[in-house]
Write a protein that holds these residues in place. Sequence first.
Motif, mmCIF file in Angstrom:
data_model
loop_
_atom_site.group_PDB
_atom_site.id
_atom_site.type_symbol
_atom_site.label_atom_id
_atom_site.label_comp_id
_atom_site.label_asym_id
_atom_site.label_seq_id
_atom_site.Cartn_x
_atom_site.Cartn_y
_atom_site.Cartn_z
ATOM 1 N N ALA A 65 -31.008 32.884 -34.275
ATOM 2 C CA ALA A 65 -30.870 32.481 -35.679
ATOM 3 C C ALA A 65 -29.510 32.888 -36.232
ATOM 4 O O ALA A 65 -28.855 32.110 -36.931
ATOM 5 C CB ALA A 65 -31.996 33.103 -36.512
ATOM 6 N N ILE A 66 -29.057 34.095 -35.899
ATOM 7 C CA ILE A 66 -27.744 34.554 -36.358
ATOM 8 C C ILE A 66 -26.648 33.680 -35.766
ATOM 9 O O ILE A 66 -25.702 33.287 -36.458
ATOM 10 C CB ILE A 66 -27.531 36.042 -36.004
ATOM 11 C CG1 ILE A 66 -28.448 36.910 -36.873
ATOM 12 C CG2 ILE A 66 -26.068 36.453 -36.169
ATOM 13 C CD1 ILE A 66 -28.544 38.354 -36.421
ATOM 14 N N GLY A 67 -26.771 33.348 -34.480
ATOM 15 C CA GLY A 67 -25.780 32.486 -33.840
ATOM 16 C C GLY A 67 -25.721 31.108 -34.475
ATOM 17 O O GLY A 67 -24.637 30.574 -34.725
ATOM 18 N N ALA A 88 -21.677 25.615 -28.387
ATOM 19 C CA ALA A 88 -22.370 26.903 -28.560
ATOM 20 C C ALA A 88 -23.640 26.732 -29.386
ATOM 21 O O ALA A 88 -24.700 27.276 -29.043
ATOM 22 C CB ALA A 88 -21.435 27.920 -29.209
ATOM 23 N N ALA A 89 -23.556 25.982 -30.466
ATOM 24 C CA ALA A 89 -24.744 25.742 -31.298
ATOM 25 C C ALA A 89 -25.817 24.995 -30.514
ATOM 26 O O ALA A 89 -27.000 25.337 -30.577
ATOM 27 C CB ALA A 89 -24.353 24.961 -32.557
ATOM 28 N N ALA A 90 -25.418 23.977 -29.755
ATOM 29 C CA ALA A 90 -26.382 23.212 -28.962
ATOM 30 C C ALA A 90 -26.980 24.059 -27.847
ATOM 31 O O ALA A 90 -28.166 23.921 -27.527
ATOM 32 C CB ALA A 90 -25.719 21.967 -28.381
ATOM 33 N N ASN A 148 -15.199 21.580 -30.393
ATOM 34 C CA ASN A 148 -16.119 21.299 -29.290
ATOM 35 C C ASN A 148 -16.814 22.579 -28.837
ATOM 36 O O ASN A 148 -18.012 22.581 -28.544
ATOM 37 C CB ASN A 148 -15.363 20.637 -28.149
ATOM 38 C CG ASN A 148 -16.256 19.808 -27.269
ATOM 39 O OD1 ASN A 148 -17.317 19.365 -27.685
ATOM 40 N ND2 ASN A 148 -15.838 19.591 -26.047
ATOM 41 N N LEU A 149 -16.083 23.682 -28.785
ATOM 42 C CA LEU A 149 -16.671 24.968 -28.395
ATOM 43 C C LEU A 149 -17.763 25.387 -29.376
ATOM 44 O O LEU A 149 -18.850 25.815 -28.966
ATOM 45 C CB LEU A 149 -15.581 26.037 -28.313
ATOM 46 C CG LEU A 149 -16.037 27.430 -27.917
ATOM 47 C CD1 LEU A 149 -16.566 27.433 -26.486
ATOM 48 C CD2 LEU A 149 -14.880 28.414 -28.052
ATOM 49 N N GLY A 207 -32.176 16.672 -28.919
ATOM 50 C CA GLY A 207 -31.821 17.519 -30.062
ATOM 51 C C GLY A 207 -30.472 18.195 -29.857
ATOM 52 O O GLY A 207 -29.653 18.264 -30.781
ATOM 53 N N GLY A 208 -30.226 18.679 -28.658
ATOM 54 C CA GLY A 208 -28.941 19.306 -28.351
ATOM 55 C C GLY A 208 -27.788 18.319 -28.467
ATOM 56 O O GLY A 208 -26.708 18.658 -28.960
#
Length: 133
Positions: free
Chosen positions: A117-119, A80-82, A75-76, A51-52
Amino acid sequence: VGMPTVLASLLATEAAVLSNFALHDRWTFGARGYRHGLGRRLLRYHGVAAGGAVITVSLLTLLTARDTLPLLLANLVAIAAATLWNYSASARWAWAAPGAARAARSPQAARLHRAIAIGMATGAGVALFALTA
């Protein structure tokens, strides 16, 4: 070693997933006790890692498709999301503690889930903004 590039990449990725699993299993989540056995945690972590990877590749592709963000910034954002996904899914699913359902309702867990969730929403907002800019 003369190995085909795709095979070498797959083996390197699997080695990274296995080493990350071992570190998480002993260090990050080792003190909490486990709801599932080692094999099941390993399979679940492979799902989390997949998933990541999907999140990273998808966001990176979206953010760089029309040169909307510089590669390193895109990429950053993708990493960060992953990272948020990987930690949240690992804590709640791959290494679910025996009392995870009760712990998930604690104020600390609620704050962590809100922050995640906010991130993730912020990352999605940045991606959408970059695509429409």
